[in-house]
Design an enzyme around this catalytic site. Structure first.
Site, short mmCIF file in Angstrom:
data_model
loop_
_atom_site.label_atom_id
_atom_site.label_comp_id
_atom_site.label_asym_id
_atom_site.label_seq_id
_atom_site.Cartn_x
_atom_site.Cartn_y
_atom_site.Cartn_z
N TYR A 109 6.14 -3.52 9.95
CA TYR A 109 6.13 -2.16 9.07
C TYR A 109 5.15 -1.14 9.93
CZ TYR A 109 5.65 2.01 6.16
OH TYR A 109 5.76 3.11 5.62
N GLU A 197 8.60 6.99 10.01
CA GLU A 197 8.24 5.40 9.54
C GLU A 197 9.40 4.64 10.66
OE1 GLU A 197 10.35 4.46 5.82
OE2 GLU A 197 8.06 3.77 5.16
#
Ligand code: GDP
Ligand code: MN
Length: 398
Positions: A109, A197
């Site tokens: 992530y 992101e």
């Protein structure tokens, strides 16, 4: 402002972030054609909507033939995709992105956000990619690495290496990881983003670092200096009521109740909505007409609020500091004279030139319900809305 995954990937690629080859399609036939152009025998077809959580909601499909791509995209086009981020109404699918499927051994992530307390860009990363960050922070909080960037020098190589080390990236891939982190940071900074992101950022079976997903959000107040980003706006992904208002320079938030609110200032809007709830009602929206509301602006606001068919009463709540109550009153009278409405209108004015404002409303002869305090205004709005509703039901029954 949000953009689509394929757009974010195109931007990030220019900043040195590696992404899989992919192509955009506006129809099932085009999706199959795009897959043939890309080559290979396994593809990922991804619904392009402004929301995360598409994978779990059926918006990301692995396909093994052109036939499967046609079937998968036939299911998607024109539908609304409901994910845990879209709300119950979902977001329309009008574009799909076709990518060659990638085999990977690890999911990471990576997120960049504006950290308000340190007033810096913060890099948030975790070795537990694939899950949403909320889930990671609930299940594996210890896996999360945070690092803030000193704006005077930008993201330094040593700092990027430190992040890569704490994620346990294999030594041979550290330079690629550094390039990815620095690319994301530069894109964020140069383009006035508020969020970047990549989830998941993967280590592929053939040892490359690749962004399989990408999301970017931009600061709406900085769009004037990035026309190439402003162009990426996709109104099909916005609440049509909110886009219409934004195009007219008004801040509008659509909600689900029945009382439309015309207010000046976001703080007063919050207080107005709270008070409506306290009085037993539900706001349908709030429209912030801002300071210096001219009669034309107020009239525009009325038209916008009335275009929402859920609105069964309108509460105008103005505290005039910069504004002038007489102008607002003038605007209300003009709006209601030009376009009479069939719902109760409640007006509460306070502040600069309040007496003149009240006089204008009284003299107009229009059926405006006036109130002095916010509580009184909310109670009158809820009562008027309920009575009006009863009357309408009775009329329908007759
Ligand atoms: P999101 O659910 O909206 O965040 O959409 P993603 O783009 O992240 O896709 C959801 C999941 O699909 C990812 O977490 C991956 O596990 C998987 N996925 C996406 N692209 C590929 C790919 O090229 N190959 C494989 N094997 N899986 C993929
Ligand atoms: Mn994702």
């Amino acid at each position: 402002m949000d953009i689509h995954e394929y757009q974010a990937k195109e931007i990030l690629a220019k900043f040195g972030v590696a992404v899989p080859p992919g192509a955009l399609a506006y129809s099932p036939e085009q999706a199959a054609y795009r897959a043939r152009e890309l080559g290979g025998n396994r593809w990922i077809v991804k619904a392009q909507v402004h929301a995360g959580g598409r994978g779990k909601a059926g918006g990301v499909k692995l396909c093994r033939s052109e036939h499967e791509i046609q079937d998968a995209t036939n299911e998607m086009f024109g539908r609304k995709l409901v994910t845990h981020q879209t709300g119950a109404e979902g977001k329309g699918i009008y574009r799909v992105y076709v990518e060659g499927a990638v085999e990977f051994t690890r999911e990471i992530y990576l997120g960049l956000v504006l950290d308000r307390s340190s007033q810096r860009v913060m890099i948030v990363a975790s070795s537990e990619g694939g899950m949403e960050i909320e889930e990671i922070s609930a299940k594996r909080p210890d896996s999360i690495v945070r690092s803030t960037v000193e704006p005077a020098v930008g993201l330094q190589e040593f700092q990027a290496r430190e992040i890569a080390f704490s994620l346990g990236i294999p030594a041979a891939l550290i330079p690629q990881m550094v390039r990815t982190l620095q690319g994301c940071y530069r894109a964020f900074r140069d383009l006035d983003a508020t969020m970047v992101e990549i989830n998941p950022l993967v280590i592929t079976a053939d040892n490359r670092i690749l962004a399989l997903d990408a999301k970017m959000t931009f600061d709406g107040n900085a769009l004037f200096r990035h026309p190439q980003i402003a162009e990426l706006r996709d109104k099909s992904q916005e609440d049509p009521r909110e886009s219409r208002a934004a195009d007219r320079g008004l801040a509008y938030i659509g909600l689900t109740g029945n009382i439309g609110c015309i207010v000046n200032g976001a703080g007063l809007a919050m207080a107005t909505m709270d008070t409506i709830k306290l009085a037993g009602g539900e706001p349908a929206n709030f429209l912030d007409i801002g300071g210096g509301a001219t009669p034309e602006r107020v009239a525009k606001a009325f038209r916008l609020v009335m275009s929402d068919e859920n609105v069964e009463a309108i509460l105008v709540n103005i505290f005039a500091g910069i504004n002038r109550c007489d102008w607002v009153a003038e605007g209300v009278v003009q709006a209601l004279t030009a376009n009479p409405v069939d719902v109760p209108v409640i007006v509460r004015l306070s502040g600069t030139n309040v007496e003149e404002g009240q006089k204008i409303l009284a003299k107009s002869g229009l059926p405006i319900i006036r109130a002095n305090t916010l509580m009184e205004a909310a109670e009158r709005a809820v009562t008027a809305w309920k009575n009006d509703r009863k009357q309408n039901t009775r009329m329908r029954a007759i």
